[in-house]
Design a protein around this motif. Structure first.
Motif, mmCIF file in Angstrom:
data_model
loop_
_atom_site.group_PDB
_atom_site.id
_atom_site.type_symbol
_atom_site.label_atom_id
_atom_site.label_comp_id
_atom_site.label_asym_id
_atom_site.label_seq_id
_atom_site.Cartn_x
_atom_site.Cartn_y
_atom_site.Cartn_z
ATOM 1 N N VAL A 90 0.497 -1.495 0.024
ATOM 2 C CA VAL A 90 -0.648 -0.035 0.288
ATOM 3 C C VAL A 90 1.070 1.374 0.123
ATOM 4 O O VAL A 90 1.937 1.467 0.782
ATOM 5 N N PRO A 91 0.834 2.048 -0.815
ATOM 6 C CA PRO A 91 1.333 3.687 -0.804
ATOM 7 C C PRO A 91 1.350 4.061 0.734
ATOM 8 O O PRO A 91 -0.012 4.258 0.725
ATOM 9 N N VAL A 92 1.949 4.868 0.938
ATOM 10 C CA VAL A 92 2.062 5.742 1.662
ATOM 11 C C VAL A 92 2.075 6.741 1.525
ATOM 12 O O VAL A 92 3.030 7.781 1.078
ATOM 13 N N VAL A 93 1.559 8.593 2.114
ATOM 14 C CA VAL A 93 1.833 9.706 2.241
ATOM 15 C C VAL A 93 1.522 9.763 3.694
ATOM 16 O O VAL A 93 1.179 10.234 4.591
ATOM 17 N N VAL A 94 3.014 10.675 3.650
ATOM 18 C CA VAL A 94 3.067 11.453 5.109
ATOM 19 C C VAL A 94 2.852 12.546 5.464
ATOM 20 O O VAL A 94 3.319 13.753 4.437
ATOM 21 N N LEU A 95 1.833 13.348 5.764
ATOM 22 C CA LEU A 95 1.465 14.680 5.914
ATOM 23 C C LEU A 95 2.581 15.245 7.784
ATOM 24 O O LEU A 95 1.462 14.219 8.600
ATOM 25 N N VAL A 96 3.514 16.360 7.194
ATOM 26 C CA VAL A 96 3.847 17.009 8.597
ATOM 27 C C VAL A 96 3.367 18.434 8.396
ATOM 28 O O VAL A 96 3.671 18.824 7.459
ATOM 29 N N ASP A 97 2.530 18.195 9.368
ATOM 30 C CA ASP A 97 2.028 19.891 9.796
ATOM 31 C C ASP A 97 3.107 20.980 10.202
ATOM 32 O O ASP A 97 2.443 22.415 8.974
ATOM 33 N N GLU A 98 4.089 21.083 10.482
ATOM 34 C CA GLU A 98 4.900 22.538 10.870
ATOM 35 C C GLU A 98 5.518 21.711 10.740
ATOM 36 O O GLU A 98 6.217 20.700 11.927
ATOM 37 N N VAL A 99 7.172 21.440 10.520
ATOM 38 C CA VAL A 99 8.401 21.166 10.045
ATOM 39 C C VAL A 99 9.209 21.660 10.946
ATOM 40 O O VAL A 99 10.441 21.254 11.529
ATOM 41 N N ALA A 100 8.662 22.553 11.194
ATOM 42 C CA ALA A 100 9.837 23.751 12.448
ATOM 43 C C ALA A 100 9.950 22.984 13.886
ATOM 44 O O ALA A 100 10.859 22.971 14.468
ATOM 45 N N GLU A 101 8.759 22.460 14.001
ATOM 46 C CA GLU A 101 8.651 22.176 15.205
ATOM 47 C C GLU A 101 9.793 20.849 15.486
ATOM 48 O O GLU A 101 9.650 19.944 16.583
ATOM 49 N N LEU A 102 9.444 20.158 14.854
ATOM 50 C CA LEU A 102 10.573 18.804 14.204
ATOM 51 C C LEU A 102 11.996 19.053 14.225
ATOM 52 O O LEU A 102 13.056 18.425 14.702
ATOM 53 N N ALA A 103 12.504 20.974 13.873
ATOM 54 C CA ALA A 103 13.830 20.968 13.893
ATOM 55 C C ALA A 103 14.098 21.825 14.839
ATOM 56 O O ALA A 103 15.296 22.083 14.601
ATOM 57 N N LEU A 104 13.607 22.537 15.623
ATOM 58 C CA LEU A 104 13.805 23.329 16.836
ATOM 59 C C LEU A 104 14.274 22.450 18.054
ATOM 60 O O LEU A 104 14.050 21.599 18.522
ATOM 61 N N PHE A 105 15.547 22.961 19.020
ATOM 62 C CA PHE A 105 15.757 22.491 19.911
ATOM 63 C C PHE A 105 15.943 23.169 20.887
ATOM 64 O O PHE A 105 16.696 24.080 20.234
ATOM 65 N N ARG A 126 17.597 14.289 18.818
ATOM 66 C CA ARG A 126 16.401 13.848 17.963
ATOM 67 C C ARG A 126 16.097 13.906 16.941
ATOM 68 O O ARG A 126 15.750 14.282 16.048
ATOM 69 N N ARG A 127 16.252 16.171 17.039
ATOM 70 C CA ARG A 127 16.765 16.373 16.006
ATOM 71 C C ARG A 127 17.312 15.668 14.742
ATOM 72 O O ARG A 127 16.297 15.358 13.574
#
Length: 451
Positions: free
Chosen positions: A280-295, A303-304
């Motif tokens: 099954v194909p998978v679509v990954v939706l990241v709503d706010e990418v900046a929250e994943l890159a901040l530390f 983790r970042r």
């Protein structure tokens, strides 16, 4: 005569009212006829005034001299096809020797004024043939998607272009995309249209929403996996990388390249596999990418780096495994740290709603087209949902998604909840669904205390 005058006055009044209140209805009833006659009667003179004619050839001049006839006039491009549409007119022109598609594109604004149309765009169909699309009214002011769209697997109609055509999000052609937009720019509505369009398809939806899930968790019945914080997102992305590696092992096992095997049956991605073996194909939706890159600490930095590394790996290798990324954010710049520009380079599709700074627009379109950067900066605040969409080919369009409320998106996802696939790798991240019979807890100081 009096009755005819009254009837004519009523028709004129009705046409004026429709043009003011319902421009789409006016175009279908009166506008298309007037515009077609205007274009056909003015065509030769307008093309001459816009510099889109070529002088007569030598043999025509020689023939005129020999036969003692008047000198032939300059010739405009030939009209190969003339087609009215629900939003405007489409002309397919055959260019004369010495003409170029850029000449028609450069004269688009002059053609718009000369033919009294709302907008004119052009594109090269093939060598020597240019398609000119004219819109009779502002189709982005009140977006109405056509009832019939070109539906294919992994191809979602999400918005309307300024030339009246439908803007599709085609994951087979453009696997990964970046969507930018400031607060209240319409980015969330665009995302809802995307989820609502994917809901009826055989696809697994994976969401990462670090705003405690306020955007994606209402749609949870159609999501295979959801993460609402960076820690869970890191584990979820690692699970997706593991799934990607497993899919590649499956493709490798099914290749079985022999001399007798036809070239068309050699598998290089999941779409080359038989239906009963295709993951099954998978679509990954990241709503706010900046929250994943901040530390803010050493542990958060580790983790970042882990998250960004996983996203880059999925962007570089995920297409053949049927994993597609949809990265969204308010801000996307190199100050988010190492790996961000590498991730951006893999995101072919770019969509920018209204942004608060030129740097974000440059991150979206700086490597595509300077004109697209300027168009993204000029989006007014009152036109929510208006965006500029482009890709790595250099082409770009103004688009606007139809307004879809959160309730409409939730109803669509609930209606197709039976299509949500269960993937073993993502089972720990399956969202917990609240029973419909369970009463909501009032969030107020006067809420009753339950025993």
């Amino acid at each position: 005569m009096t009755g005819f005058t009254v009837a004519l006055g009523l028709v004129v009044a009705a046409a004026g009212l429709l043009r003011w209140r319902r421009p789409a209805w006016y175009w279908l009833t009166f506008g298309v006829t007037f515009a077609a006659l205007r274009v056909l009667f003015r065509y030769a003179s307008v093309m001459d005034a816009c510099g889109l004619t070529v002088p007569p050839s030598r043999w025509r001049l020689a023939l005129a001299r020999v036969t003692n006839r008047p000198m032939p006039e300059s010739r405009p491009p030939r009209i190969l096809r003339f087609r009215p549409t629900r939003t405007g007119l489409v002309l397919r022109l055959g260019l004369r020797p010495g003409q170029d598609a850029f000449d028609v594109a450069a004269a688009s604004h002059r053609l718009r004024h000369s033919f009294s149309m709302y907008g004119v765009t052009s594109r090269e169909v093939r060598s020597g043939v240019v398609e000119v699309r004219m819109t009779g009214y502002d189709v982005l002011k009140r977006v109405q998607m056509p009832t019939k769209v070109d539906t294919r697997p992994m191809r979602v109609p999400v918005a309307l272009r300024e030339d009246g055509s439908v803007h599709y999000r085609d994951y087979r052609a453009v696997p990964h995309a970046l969507t930018l937009g400031a607060t209240e720019s319409g980015k969330s509505v665009y995302q809802r249209n995307l989820v609502a369009g994917l809901a009826p398809m055989d696809v697994a939806l994976v969401g990462i929403d670090c705003k405690q899930g306020v955007e994606l968790f209402p749609l949870a019945r159609r999501f295979t996996a959801l993460a609402d914080n960076p820690d869970t997102a890191a584990d979820l992305l690692d699970a997706l990388v593991s799934r990607m590696e497993g899919v590649y092992r499956l493709i490798r096992a099914e290749q079985r390249i022999t001399a007798a095997l036809p070239d068309a049956e050699i598998a290089a991605d999941i779409w080359d596999l038989p239906d009963h073996l295709r993951p099954v194909p998978v679509v990954v939706l990241v709503d706010e990418v900046a929250e994943l890159a901040l530390f803010a600490s050493k542990d958060e930095e580790k983790r970042r780096d882990r998250i960004i590394t996983a996203l880059v790996r999925l962007a570089q290798l995920g297409r053949a495994a049927g994993i597609y990324l949809e990265i969204c954010g308010q801000r996307f710049g190199s100050e988010l740290g190492k790996g961000i520009t590498m991730l951006r380079a893999q995101l072919t599709g770019r969509t920018a709603h209204r942004v608060n700074d030129e740097t974000s627009a440059n991150m979206a379109f700086g490597d595509i087209s300077p004109d697209a950067v300027l168009a993204a900066i000029q989006i007014p605040a009152e036109l929510r949902g208006l965006a500029v969409a482009g890709d790595s080919t250099g082409g770009w369009h103004r688009i606007r998604a139809p307004h879809t409320s959160l309730r409409q998106a939730v109803n669509t996802c609930n209606r197709h909840a039976d299509r949500t696939p269960d993937l073993p790798e993502l089972a720990p991240f399956r969202p917990e669904l609240t029973s419909p019979s369970e009463a909501p807890v009032p969030l107020s100081k006067t809420a009753p205390v339950t025993a």
